[in-house]
Design a protein around this motif. Structure first.
Motif, PDB file in Angstrom:
ATOM      1  N   ARG A 128      -9.951  -9.019  -3.428  1.00 40.10           N
ATOM      2  CA  ARG A 128     -10.073  -7.973  -4.446  1.00 40.10           C
ATOM      3  C   ARG A 128      -9.214  -6.756  -4.075  1.00 40.10           C
ATOM      4  O   ARG A 128      -8.687  -6.078  -4.961  1.00 40.10           O
ATOM      5  N   HIS A 129      -9.113  -6.492  -2.801  1.00 36.88           N
ATOM      6  CA  HIS A 129      -8.257  -5.383  -2.369  1.00 36.88           C
ATOM      7  C   HIS A 129      -6.812  -5.675  -2.766  1.00 36.88           C
ATOM      8  O   HIS A 129      -6.101  -4.785  -3.247  1.00 36.88           O
ATOM      9  N   TYR A 130      -6.395  -6.921  -2.586  1.00 40.25           N
ATOM     10  CA  TYR A 130      -5.030  -7.284  -2.973  1.00 40.25           C
ATOM     11  C   TYR A 130      -4.822  -7.182  -4.473  1.00 40.25           C
ATOM     12  O   TYR A 130      -3.817  -6.613  -4.937  1.00 40.25           O
ATOM     13  N   THR A 131      -5.737  -7.719  -5.258  1.00 43.49           N
ATOM     14  CA  THR A 131      -5.534  -7.687  -6.706  1.00 43.49           C
ATOM     15  C   THR A 131      -5.523  -6.253  -7.233  1.00 43.49           C
ATOM     16  O   THR A 131      -4.828  -5.952  -8.209  1.00 43.49           O
ATOM     17  N   ASP A 132      -6.281  -5.364  -6.573  1.00 44.74           N
ATOM     18  CA  ASP A 132      -6.221  -3.952  -6.957  1.00 44.74           C
ATOM     19  C   ASP A 132      -4.832  -3.384  -6.683  1.00 44.74           C
ATOM     20  O   ASP A 132      -4.257  -2.679  -7.531  1.00 44.74           O
ATOM     21  N   LEU A 133      -4.270  -3.704  -5.514  1.00 41.03           N
ATOM     22  CA  LEU A 133      -2.915  -3.247  -5.190  1.00 41.03           C
ATOM     23  C   LEU A 133      -1.894  -3.843  -6.164  1.00 41.03           C
ATOM     24  O   LEU A 133      -0.967  -3.151  -6.609  1.00 41.03           O
ATOM     25  N   ARG A 134      -2.080  -5.100  -6.502  1.00 39.43           N
ATOM     26  CA  ARG A 134      -1.154  -5.756  -7.429  1.00 39.43           C
ATOM     27  C   ARG A 134      -1.196  -5.102  -8.798  1.00 39.43           C
ATOM     28  O   ARG A 134      -0.150  -4.902  -9.436  1.00 39.43           O
ATOM     29  N   ASP A 135      -2.388  -4.753  -9.245  1.00 39.58           N
ATOM     30  CA  ASP A 135      -2.523  -4.084 -10.546  1.00 39.58           C
ATOM     31  C   ASP A 135      -1.894  -2.692 -10.509  1.00 39.58           C
ATOM     32  O   ASP A 135      -1.244  -2.260 -11.478  1.00 39.58           O
ATOM     33  N   ARG A 136      -2.080  -1.986  -9.410  1.00 36.37           N
ATOM     34  CA  ARG A 136      -1.503  -0.641  -9.281  1.00 36.37           C
ATOM     35  C   ARG A 136       0.027  -0.721  -9.219  1.00 36.37           C
ATOM     36  O   ARG A 136       0.723   0.152  -9.742  1.00 36.37           O
TER      37      ARG A 136
ATOM     38  N   SER B   4       0.827  -1.207   0.000  1.00 34.55           N
ATOM     39  CA  SER B   4       0.000   0.000   0.000  1.00 34.55           C
ATOM     40  C   SER B   4       0.859   1.253   0.000  1.00 34.55           C
ATOM     41  O   SER B   4       0.581   2.215  -0.731  1.00 34.55           O
TER      42      SER B   4
END
Length: 499
Positions: A76-84, A27
């Protein structure tokens, strides 16, 4: 911060180096990059997520029977961070150094130097590239399982609860067929539910404390309503798989020939003293122990950062409202500031990333930072309630026999620790470490340090304070390294060939 590092071949430093790619570090890295900073993210794992979002090898997703999200919360929170993160890497704002560990950190004027080495392999990087320079540092190294010794805990088949869960998440492998999950705290429920869903027969889940302890601070439990929903989900899983859950019960001994075959369960009182005549034996081939978590502070203590003792007895980094540590160049986020869970760690990471950006002159959203602080206050209130409801029992040392190993690496027994205190007049944990060798093995006290400090304090009549725990954590080299890594600290003669 000590100014004892002289750069040899140096490029322009990054704006911020983040150590750890778990919920907090990931994060912090993406938020800092999205504020326009140049970020270096360093992590020992080959892929992001930390222990909380540990998942199967992303290069071989088709080889696993279940999706990579199996057993995870907030995926989903993790995959969003991974994409960012991927977007930051593609844009050049983030350099992600995976499979590298930071073994030493030093200061040099207005920047920090992070010495890194490859994990589990010969380091092929040129020596000049084994040091990362940055104007600010965010420590987000997370935590590891806290362990307490009991008779028989060194038998094969006895594992840390986090290790059992890691095998399930990362490899979809069951560590045994008949399991007893024991210790204290809500993490036991997560581990047991995961085992049951994976087809393991969970014989019993036993918590040393009573659930009624939550009644002392009911409002704290309501600070994290999501945790209540998670608890309801675990309860449903226990009912569906007929998993017994018992409180005020501990594993007082583990037995077996060559590996675990049975465990002794005993009822205890509020202080953890075994009730006479309450012991019984159950068959099991897997024991998962979970007594909370210990923050990983080698880098922080090595830097001389100010620390404090948290509610659960852990040593943590002392930070201000912006998560700045006692050194103005260093920030800390996640479990290193206090065990509080993954989502609270994400909020800390976002606040740390924003605070670093503001510190370096970037435009930041004051309202968003205030929102993160409020989120952290709620998480902290919940964490205090959790720690008060799930303490390590005060009388746990009464479960030990003289022959019980306290230090697994050096095979130091409880009797040898007692002899060092009573016979050799060792008056603190570091003295006992020098005289009887607990904590001198490969793990360097990471497994036995908490228990050792408690045993010594009981023997001397002292309390375990921050200096006592720092003495077991302070080491010039944070992780095992090769002689080549140490040699890289010495400037080479121009005629000497690069190794």
């Amino acid at each position: 911060m000590a100014e004892n590092v002289t750069p040899t071949t140096e490029t322009a430093p990054a704006d911020v180096a983040v150590v750890g790619a778990g919920p907090a570090g990931l994060s912090a890295a993406v938020v800092a990059a999205e504020h326009g900073l140049k970020v270096v993210l360093i992590d020992a794992s080959r892929q992001t997520g930390g222990q909380y979002w540990r998942h199967p090898d992303e290069r071989h997703r088709d080889a696993f029977a279940a999706p990579e999200s199996t057993g995870h919360h907030h995926w989903r929170h993790y995959t969003d961070l991974r994409d960012r993160l991927a977007a930051g890497v593609a844009s050049g704002r983030i350099v992600h150094l995976s499979g590298r560990q930071v073994w030493r950190t030093d200061g040099f004027g207005d920047r920090v130097a992070l010495r890194t080495s490859a994990v589990g392999a010969r380091d092929t990087l040129p020596q000049a590239e084994r040091t990362t320079w940055a104007r600010r540092l965010v420590i987000a190294t997370g935590a590891y399982d806290r362990q307490l010794p009991v008779p028989g805990w060194t038998l094969p088949g006895v594992m840390a609860a986090g290790g059992v869960q890691a095998m399930l998440k990362a490899n979809q492998v069951r560590a045994g067929r008949r399991a007893v999950v024991a210790g204290t705290g809500p993490f036991l429920l997560s581990v047991a539910a995961g085992l049951a869903e994976a087809g393991v027969e969970v014989v019993e889940v036993v918590d040393a404390n009573a659930l009624s302890r939550w009644a002392a601070t009911p409002l704290r439990a309501l600070q994290e309503p999501g945790k209540l929903w998670e608890g309801a989900g675990y309860a449903s899983t226990f009912l569906r798989h007929r998993v017994p859950f018992r409180t005020r019960t501990v594993i007082s001994a583990v037995r077996g020939s060559g590996r675990v075959s049975e465990v002794e369960l005993s009822r205890v009182d509020g202080e953890g003293r075994i009730r006479p005549g309450s012991s019984r034996t159950v068959a099991a081939d897997l024991v998962a122990f979970g007594w909370g978590f210990t923050p990983q502070l080698e880098l922080a203590v090595g830097l001389g950062l100010r620390t404090r003792i948290d509610v659960d007895g852990s040593l943590v980094i002392d930070v201000d409202d912006d998560l700045r540590a006692s050194d103005p160049l260093v920030f800390a986020a996640g479990e290193v500031t206090g065990i509080g869970g993954a989502i609270a760690s994400c909020a800390e990471g976002e606040l740390a990333g924003s605070a670093v950006a503001r510190d370096l002159g970037a435009a930041t959203d004051a309202k968003a930072m205030a929102r993160h602080r409020r989120r952290l206050q709620r998480g902290r209130r919940f964490a205090v309630g959790m720690h008060r409801a799930s303490p390590v029992p005060a009388a746990w040392d009464e479960w030990l026999t003289p022959e019980t190993h306290v230090c697994r690496c050096e095979e130091v027994t409880a009797a040898e620790v007692t002899d060092a205190v009573n016979g050799l007049r060792a008056d603190d944990a570091r003295d006992v470490r020098v005289t009887a060798r607990p904590g001198m093995g490969l793990c360097q006290g990471r497994v036995c340090g908490f228990a050792l400090s408690k045993l010594v304090a009981t023997g001397t009549g002292d309390v375990v304070d921050a200096p006592a725990l720092e003495s077991l954590t302070n080491r010039q080299v944070g992780v095992p390294v090769s002689l080549g890594d140490l040699a890289s600290l010495v400037p080479h003669h121009p005629n000497q060939e690069e190794s």
